[in-house]
Design an enzyme around this catalytic site. Structure first.
Site, PDB file in Angstrom:
ATOM      1  N   HIS A 190       0.870  -1.179   0.000  1.00  0.00           N
ATOM      2  CA  HIS A 190       0.000   0.000   0.000  1.00  0.00           C
ATOM      3  C   HIS A 190       0.910   1.233   0.000  1.00  0.00           C
ATOM      4  O   HIS A 190       2.026   1.176   0.519  1.00  0.00           O
ATOM      5  CB  HIS A 190      -0.846  -0.047   1.274  1.00  0.00           C
ATOM      6  CG  HIS A 190      -1.870   1.024   1.410  1.00  0.00           C
ATOM      7  ND1 HIS A 190      -1.577   2.286   1.867  1.00  0.00           N
ATOM      8  CD2 HIS A 190      -3.194   1.022   1.170  1.00  0.00           C
ATOM      9  CE1 HIS A 190      -2.682   3.019   1.903  1.00  0.00           C
ATOM     10  NE2 HIS A 190      -3.684   2.267   1.484  1.00  0.00           N
ATOM     11  N   CYS A 196      -4.884   2.537  -3.539  1.00  0.00           N
ATOM     12  CA  CYS A 196      -3.628   3.065  -2.963  1.00  0.00           C
ATOM     13  C   CYS A 196      -2.516   2.032  -3.083  1.00  0.00           C
ATOM     14  O   CYS A 196      -1.682   1.896  -2.170  1.00  0.00           O
ATOM     15  CB  CYS A 196      -3.801   3.493  -1.513  1.00  0.00           C
ATOM     16  SG  CYS A 196      -5.066   4.733  -1.282  1.00  0.00           S
ATOM     17  N   GLN A 208      -4.480  -4.764   7.059  1.00  0.00           N
ATOM     18  CA  GLN A 208      -5.538  -5.655   6.564  1.00  0.00           C
ATOM     19  C   GLN A 208      -5.602  -6.972   7.313  1.00  0.00           C
ATOM     20  O   GLN A 208      -6.660  -7.599   7.361  1.00  0.00           O
ATOM     21  CB  GLN A 208      -5.346  -5.931   5.060  1.00  0.00           C
ATOM     22  CG  GLN A 208      -5.535  -4.734   4.164  1.00  0.00           C
ATOM     23  CD  GLN A 208      -6.978  -4.209   4.141  1.00  0.00           C
ATOM     24  OE1 GLN A 208      -7.922  -4.890   4.515  1.00  0.00           O
ATOM     25  NE2 GLN A 208      -7.136  -2.972   3.717  1.00  0.00           N
ATOM     26  N   LYS A 226     -10.274  -0.683  10.796  1.00  0.00           N
ATOM     27  CA  LYS A 226     -10.393  -1.913   9.995  1.00  0.00           C
ATOM     28  C   LYS A 226     -10.790  -3.101  10.863  1.00  0.00           C
ATOM     29  O   LYS A 226     -11.052  -4.178  10.368  1.00  0.00           O
ATOM     30  CB  LYS A 226      -9.062  -2.226   9.303  1.00  0.00           C
ATOM     31  CG  LYS A 226      -8.481  -1.066   8.522  1.00  0.00           C
ATOM     32  CD  LYS A 226      -8.437  -1.353   7.056  1.00  0.00           C
ATOM     33  CE  LYS A 226      -7.489  -0.405   6.354  1.00  0.00           C
ATOM     34  NZ  LYS A 226      -8.105   0.337   5.273  1.00  0.00           N
ATOM     35  N   ASP A 272       3.156  -4.416   8.122  1.00  0.00           N
ATOM     36  CA  ASP A 272       1.967  -3.593   7.929  1.00  0.00           C
ATOM     37  C   ASP A 272       0.758  -4.516   8.095  1.00  0.00           C
ATOM     38  O   ASP A 272       0.405  -5.270   7.185  1.00  0.00           O
ATOM     39  CB  ASP A 272       2.006  -2.952   6.531  1.00  0.00           C
ATOM     40  CG  ASP A 272       0.710  -2.216   6.202  1.00  0.00           C
ATOM     41  OD1 ASP A 272      -0.211  -2.218   7.051  1.00  0.00           O
ATOM     42  OD2 ASP A 272       0.614  -1.662   5.087  1.00  0.00           O
TER      43      ASP A 272
HETATM   44  N1  C6P Z   1      -6.257   0.572   2.894  1.00  0.00           N
HETATM   45  C1  C6P Z   1      -8.107   0.196   1.372  1.00  0.00           C
HETATM   46  O1  C6P Z   1      -9.198   0.496   0.864  1.00  0.00           O
HETATM   47  P1  C6P Z   1      -4.951   3.893   7.180  1.00  0.00           P
HETATM   48  O2  C6P Z   1      -5.479   4.724   6.054  1.00  0.00           O
HETATM   49  O3  C6P Z   1      -3.782   4.517   7.874  1.00  0.00           O
HETATM   50  O4  C6P Z   1      -6.028   3.442   8.119  1.00  0.00           O
HETATM   51  O5  C6P Z   1      -4.436   2.519   6.518  1.00  0.00           O
HETATM   52  C2  C6P Z   1      -3.492   2.553   5.498  1.00  0.00           C
HETATM   53  C3  C6P Z   1      -3.246   1.193   4.932  1.00  0.00           C
HETATM   54  C4  C6P Z   1      -1.995   0.632   5.097  1.00  0.00           C
HETATM   55  N2  C6P Z   1      -1.724  -0.605   4.643  1.00  0.00           N
HETATM   56  C5  C6P Z   1      -2.650  -1.336   4.022  1.00  0.00           C
HETATM   57  C6  C6P Z   1      -2.318  -2.714   3.560  1.00  0.00           C
HETATM   58  C7  C6P Z   1      -3.935  -0.832   3.811  1.00  0.00           C
HETATM   59  O6  C6P Z   1      -4.833  -1.566   3.182  1.00  0.00           O
HETATM   60  C8  C6P Z   1      -4.241   0.484   4.260  1.00  0.00           C
HETATM   61  C9  C6P Z   1      -5.586   1.096   3.998  1.00  0.00           C
HETATM   62  C10 C6P Z   1      -7.605   0.996   2.549  1.00  0.00           C
HETATM   63  O7  C6P Z   1      -7.441  -0.746   0.953  1.00  0.00           O
HETATM   64  C11 C6P Z   1      -7.731   2.467   2.306  1.00  0.00           C
HETATM   65  S1  C6P Z   1      -6.697   3.040   1.017  1.00  0.00           S
END
Ligand code: C6P
Length: 426
Positions: free
Chosen positions: A141, A383, A222, A245, A219
């Site tokens: 991401h 993203c 997910q 999440k 990370d």
């Molecule tokens: N992915 C998706 O629709 P934040 O925005 O900080 O809560 O999470 C960022 C992030 C980091 N790593 C991974 C693997 C992610 O999937 C995400 C967030 C969402 O897939 C929003 S772009």
């Protein structure tokens, strides 16, 4: 094709499945799911972007604001003591959820993105020098790419990405080769890919890095709602995730870090609550975890995260994972019946989502038409533009599952996709 082997590799002993009745009870916990969208029952399949909140979380946040809210760690009065106890209680819940050794290893942030930026700025700023390397994977991401690029720009270090196959699986030999091909100072990789659903072999990747003395950030944005994570068993050095999440509020995240590393790192931001003594000449910093929590945090949000973890624990992550895998297997089979539909990401170890394209139809059109049928999916690059570049597509449509989704909802999705196809064939 996704098959049951994915399920077995994640769940050591098969837990009892969710019965119809359990599912009805779980769905009843989510007020938002009862609504209709465009006069159709809402089918919410955008859970990887953000999952809906159960009543217990909504109530915990509301209860905080309506009965005991005050700033934490500061007041001698009763409300401040109660808020502080609830906030620190949530930290202990996160510690137990991750099986971290100490609550001092749990830092609250604004989200996974901020957690990664914290490590890039503090650990990276201290450790990484010109000529050093950071190793990520090709399926990250943007939140696990850009902070490292910024660090590389500041320091003159280099960012490398281990490639993946067309099935969406990391090429482990390449990963190992890249570990050895330069002075790698940190590995940072996604546990569960938001664009492919691939579940990376985290333990193996960490062991390979540690065998070379390289620390690892995972990370977990997910993975956190879909599989049980034990940071001590994984032996990761850092683990980042977002509350929103895992059925918690948005604007709250967690960084787990090993105490010895966090102790040695400089603060990320300066301000209130992260100090023990300030004079104009010099500042002494607070102990962990406060050293990394400058300013008034999202108090009610953190308390909401604690309630979310209680809610998840009451069902059991293993049962949640088993249910979602059954759904994913079913969805994969049904989606594969649609001619011209191509699933992006067919790794053997896969969870929680199906991303796809349809011949001659832009994913945004798929998303818009599905919306008219009451089905919420995400369409876009998620993203994760380097993943799109790998497949030579600008975007995909993505259906992602949570514990409250049902087979009937998968049927609604599939019926709506046949409709999309018919509309474009006219
Ligand atoms: N992915 C998706 O629709 P934040 O925005 O900080 O809560 O999470 C960022 C992030 C980091 N790593 C991974 C693997 C992610 O999937 C995400 C967030 C969402 O897939 C929003 S772009």
């Amino acid at each position: 094709m996704n098959d049951m082997s994915a399920l077995h590799s994640i769940i050591p002993s098969a837990p009892p499945p969710l019965e119809e009745l359990d599912l009805a009870r779980i769905r009843a916990d989510f007020p938002i799911l009862r609504q209709r969208v465009h006069d159709k029952p809402l089918v919410y399949l955008d859970n990887a972007a953000s999952v809906q909140k159960p009543r217990a979380v909504i109530d915990a946040v509301s209860e905080c604001y309506s009965s005991y809210y005050a700033n934490i760690h500061r007041g001698v009065h009763l409300l401040s003591e109660r808020s502080t106890a609830a906030y620190e209680g949530a930290r202990e819940k996160v510690r137990a959820f991750l099986n971290a050794a100490s609550a001092q290893e749990i830092i609250f942030t604004r989200g996974a993105t901020e957690s990664i930026n914290l490590v890039a700025s503090s650990f990276g700023g201290q450790t990484v020098k010109a000529g050093d390397e950071i190793l990520i994977t090709g399926m990250e991401h943007h939140s696990n790419i850009v902070p490292w690029q910024l660090l590389c720009e500041r320091t003159g270090a280099k960012l490398k990405a281990a490639p993946f196959t067309d099935a969406g699986e990391l090429i482990l030999e390449e990963y190992e080769r890249l570990l050895d091909s330069g002075p790698v100072k940190l590995v940072a990789f996604v546990h569960l890919s938001n664009a492919l659903g691939t579940l990376n072999p985290a333990k193996l990747m960490i062991d390979l890095a540690h065998a070379r003395g390289i620390p690892v950030l995972v990370d977990g944005a997910q993975s956190i709602p879909h599989l049980a994570v034990d940071v001590r068993e994984l032996d990761c050095d850092f683990y980042a995730f977002s509350a929103h999440k895992i059925y918690g509020p948005s604007g709250v995240g967690v960084l787990y870090g090993k105490k010895a590393l966090l102790d040695a790192m400089p603060p990320y931001q300066g301000g209130g609550d992260m100090i023990s003594l300030v004079t104009f000449e010099k500042t002494e910093y607070a102990d962990l975890p406060n050293k990394f929590e400058a300013g008034t945090p999202n108090i009610a949000g953190v308390i909401g995260l604690g309630a979310a973890l209680d809610w998840v624990n009451a069902i059991g992550l293993e049962r949640i994972a088993a249910h979602e895998h059954t759904l994913l297997d079913y969805a994969t089979a049904r989606l594969n019946e649609i001619p011209g539909l191509r699933i992006m990401g067919t790794a053997r170890d896969k969870a929680a989502l199906a991303a796809f394209t349809m011949d001659g139809i832009h994913p945004h059109d798929i998303g818009t038409i599905l919306d008219r049928e009451g089905v919420a999916v995400r369409a876009g690059h998620h993203c994760a533009q380097p993943v799109m570049q790998h497949y030579g597509v600008p975007a995909t449509a993505r259906a992602s599952f949570a514990v409250y989704n049902t087979r009937d909802e998968v049927d609604v999705l599939v019926a709506a996709l046949w409709k999309v196809k018919e509309m474009f064939e006219l």
